[in-house]
Design an enzyme around this catalytic site. Structure first.
Site, PDB file in Angstrom:
ATOM      1  CB  ALA A   8      -0.879  -0.015   1.230  1.00 43.86           C
ATOM      2  N   GLY A  36       0.546  -4.882   1.016  1.00 38.13           N
ATOM      3  CA  GLY A  36      -0.652  -4.936   0.167  1.00 38.13           C
ATOM      4  C   GLY A  36      -0.407  -5.643  -1.159  1.00 38.13           C
ATOM      5  CD  GLU A  51      -2.476  -7.239   3.038  1.00 37.50           C
ATOM      6  OE1 GLU A  51      -2.155  -6.106   2.627  1.00 37.50           O
ATOM      7  OE2 GLU A  51      -3.023  -7.441   4.131  1.00 37.50           O
ATOM      8  CD  GLU A  54       1.812  -5.050   5.790  1.00 38.05           C
ATOM      9  OE1 GLU A  54       2.737  -5.860   5.935  1.00 38.05           O
ATOM     10  OE2 GLU A  54       1.018  -5.074   4.826  1.00 38.05           O
TER      11      GLU A  54
HETATM   12  N1  CAA Z   1       4.581   3.231  -0.895  1.00 38.73           N
HETATM   13  C1  CAA Z   1       4.960   4.379  -1.464  1.00 38.73           C
HETATM   14  N2  CAA Z   1       6.094   4.517  -2.193  1.00 38.73           N
HETATM   15  C2  CAA Z   1       6.835   3.434  -2.329  1.00 38.73           C
HETATM   16  C3  CAA Z   1       6.508   2.192  -1.768  1.00 38.73           C
HETATM   17  C4  CAA Z   1       5.308   2.119  -1.021  1.00 38.73           C
HETATM   18  N3  CAA Z   1       4.885   0.969  -0.466  1.00 38.73           N
HETATM   19  N4  CAA Z   1       7.474   1.296  -2.069  1.00 38.73           N
HETATM   20  C5  CAA Z   1       8.376   1.964  -2.802  1.00 38.73           C
HETATM   21  N5  CAA Z   1       7.999   3.249  -2.971  1.00 38.73           N
HETATM   22  C6  CAA Z   1       8.698   4.302  -3.698  1.00 38.73           C
HETATM   23  C7  CAA Z   1       9.904   4.811  -2.930  1.00 38.73           C
HETATM   24  O1  CAA Z   1       9.502   5.761  -1.969  1.00 38.73           O
HETATM   25  C8  CAA Z   1      10.724   5.405  -4.040  1.00 38.73           C
HETATM   26  O2  CAA Z   1      10.174   6.634  -4.406  1.00 38.73           O
HETATM   27  P1  CAA Z   1      11.118   7.955  -4.499  1.00 38.73           P
HETATM   28  O3  CAA Z   1      12.052   7.636  -5.645  1.00 38.73           O
HETATM   29  O4  CAA Z   1      10.162   9.061  -4.796  1.00 38.73           O
HETATM   30  O5  CAA Z   1      11.830   8.066  -3.212  1.00 38.73           O
HETATM   31  C9  CAA Z   1      10.473   4.441  -5.216  1.00 38.73           C
HETATM   32  O6  CAA Z   1       9.254   3.771  -4.889  1.00 38.73           O
HETATM   33  C10 CAA Z   1      11.550   3.398  -5.373  1.00 38.73           C
HETATM   34  O7  CAA Z   1      11.721   2.728  -4.137  1.00 38.73           O
HETATM   35  P2  CAA Z   1      13.128   2.630  -3.382  1.00 38.73           P
HETATM   36  O8  CAA Z   1      14.028   3.756  -3.749  1.00 38.73           O
HETATM   37  O9  CAA Z   1      12.853   2.458  -1.917  1.00 38.73           O
HETATM   38  O10 CAA Z   1      13.691   1.277  -4.014  1.00 38.73           O
HETATM   39  P3  CAA Z   1      14.726   0.262  -3.344  1.00 38.73           P
HETATM   40  O11 CAA Z   1      15.145  -0.661  -4.426  1.00 38.73           O
HETATM   41  O12 CAA Z   1      15.785   0.978  -2.593  1.00 38.73           O
HETATM   42  O13 CAA Z   1      13.847  -0.557  -2.264  1.00 38.73           O
HETATM   43  C11 CAA Z   1      11.913  -1.724  -1.468  1.00 38.73           C
HETATM   44  C12 CAA Z   1      12.788  -1.357  -2.689  1.00 38.73           C
HETATM   45  C13 CAA Z   1      12.704  -2.623  -0.509  1.00 38.73           C
HETATM   46  C14 CAA Z   1      10.685  -2.457  -1.991  1.00 38.73           C
HETATM   47  C15 CAA Z   1      11.510  -0.418  -0.738  1.00 38.73           C
HETATM   48  O14 CAA Z   1      10.972   0.487  -1.689  1.00 38.73           O
HETATM   49  C16 CAA Z   1      10.495  -0.613   0.337  1.00 38.73           C
HETATM   50  O15 CAA Z   1      10.830  -1.064   1.425  1.00 38.73           O
HETATM   51  N6  CAA Z   1       9.217  -0.224   0.072  1.00 38.73           N
HETATM   52  C17 CAA Z   1       8.156  -0.293   1.045  1.00 38.73           C
HETATM   53  C18 CAA Z   1       7.647  -1.705   1.217  1.00 38.73           C
HETATM   54  C19 CAA Z   1       6.595  -1.783   2.300  1.00 38.73           C
HETATM   55  O16 CAA Z   1       6.847  -1.483   3.445  1.00 38.73           O
HETATM   56  N7  CAA Z   1       5.375  -2.227   1.929  1.00 38.73           N
HETATM   57  C20 CAA Z   1       4.273  -2.384   2.830  1.00 38.73           C
HETATM   58  C21 CAA Z   1       3.433  -1.141   2.875  1.00 38.73           C
HETATM   59  S1  CAA Z   1       2.256  -1.187   4.157  1.00 38.73           S
HETATM   60  C22 CAA Z   1       0.939  -2.028   3.514  1.00 38.73           C
HETATM   61  O17 CAA Z   1       0.979  -2.575   2.433  1.00 38.73           O
HETATM   62  C23 CAA Z   1      -0.259  -2.033   4.409  1.00 38.73           C
HETATM   63  C24 CAA Z   1      -1.338  -2.973   4.022  1.00 38.73           C
HETATM   64  O18 CAA Z   1      -1.265  -4.183   4.286  1.00 38.73           O
HETATM   65  C25 CAA Z   1      -2.551  -2.505   3.442  1.00 38.73           C
END
Ligand code: CAA
Length: 260
Positions: free
Chosen positions: A66, A111, A114, A134
């Site tokens: 998400a 998400g 999911e 999460e």
């Molecule tokens: N939401 C918003 N933006 C996201 C994102 C997310 N879940 N995942 C990645 N992005 C964005 C980053 O912010 C980045 O944007 P900017 O260039 O503007 O900074 C772009 O995508 C590229 O990502 P990274 O630079 O972080 O890429 P990376 O290769 O260094 O890392 C990754 C990849 C490990 C997947 C890392 O992006 C990450 O940890 N993302 C978040 C993953 C996460 O925590 N997901 C769970 C969300 S909570 C949820 O889903 C709740 C639910 O159950 C409903």
């Protein structure tokens, strides 16, 4: 209104739906969820579509969760509403009569995992990474992950994954039964398409009823599930597809199903 973040292509009975927000690793915000819901709803009504493939744009991510930037601004009421919106999409995918195949082409986190878990079959590329980060953000999975993962692989492994927030690679996901198969990324789309085309050749009523029996049966006692299965089995004998399927076998020819 035209979709901004969801692509949909239909060919030979197979719809390929792509979450297309590569700049955010295809993260799901409320707009993407809305577009996805509308797209799936239309595909369910479309008689030209028998099977749906769901994937993410680019080579890095299926869906990285998400949208954290959107969630960072939410209050409790909005967080609850956002979870309900995501859950509605996941539950609709289960209710669809058409099978949905996830082609997980990279990160499937939060998400995103999911979304994959709401599909009927999950194929993953060998570079895929799956997990529920999460708790590292101070929340829990909110689009059905706590329920679907525990049902799929059992509570102990689900707890290990969800409490730690760690990612597992595609091979471990295969060993744990999270995904059906792992293939090289270059072969993933073809692998999903092969299965989709094979399914699309079968009677769509039979496939849809089988999905219904499996999905709903999982929430029933075994005896109720058996009863439900036999009712659906009986209903199919009132369809043209059953007549055609069995006549074709007897006449030693290929069945031409019409989905009625
Ligand atoms: N939401 C918003 N933006 C996201 C994102 C997310 N879940 N995942 C990645 N992005 C964005 C980053 O912010 C980045 O944007 P900017 O260039 O503007 O900074 C772009 O995508 C590229 O990502 P990274 O630079 O972080 O890429 P990376 O290769 O260094 O890392 C990754 C990849 C490990 C997947 C890392 O992006 C990450 O940890 N993302 C978040 C993953 C996460 O925590 N997901 C769970 C969300 S909570 C949820 O889903 C709740 C639910 O159950 C409903």
């Amino acid at each position: 209104m035209e979709n901004q973040n969801i692509l949909c292509e239909i060919a030979e009975g197979v719809a390929t739906v792509t979450v297309n927000r590569p700049g955010s690793l295809n993260a799901l915000n409320s707009q993407v969820l809305g577009e996805l819901e509308c797209t799936l709803y239309k595909l369910e009504q479309d008689a030209a579509v028998s099977v749906v493939i769901l994937t993410g744009a680019g080579e890095k991510a299926f869906v990285a969760g998400a949208d954290i930037k959107e969630m960072a601004e939410m209050n409790s009421f909005e967080g609850h509403r956002f979870a309900l919106q995501g859950q509605r999409v996941m539950l609709f995918m289960e209710k669809m009569t058409k099978p949905v195949i996830a082609a997980v082409n990279g990160y499937a986190l939060g998400g995103g995992l999911e979304l994959a878990l709401a599909c009927d079959v999950i194929y993953a590329s060998d570079n895929a990474k799956l997990g529920f980060p999460e708790v590292t953000l101070g929340i829990i999975p909110g689009f059905g992950g706590t329920q679907n993962l525990a049902r799929l692989i059992g509570p102990n492994r689900a707890k290990e994954l969800i409490y730690s927030g760690r990612m597992i690679n595609a091979q471990k996901a295969l060993a744990w039964g999270v995904v059906n198969e792992v293939v090289a990324q270059a072969e993933l789309a073809a692998k999903a398409l092969d299965l989709a085309r094979e399914i699309a050749k079968n009677g769509s009523l039979g496939v849809g009823y089988a999905k219904n029996a499996i999905v709903n049966g999982l929430n029933m006692t075994k005896e109720d599930g058996f009863r439900y299965e036999s009712s659906l089995f009986g209903v199919l004998f009132a369809t043209a597809d059953q007549k055609e399927g069995m006549s074709a076998f007897v006449e030693k020819r290929k069945a031409q199903f019409q989905g009625k």
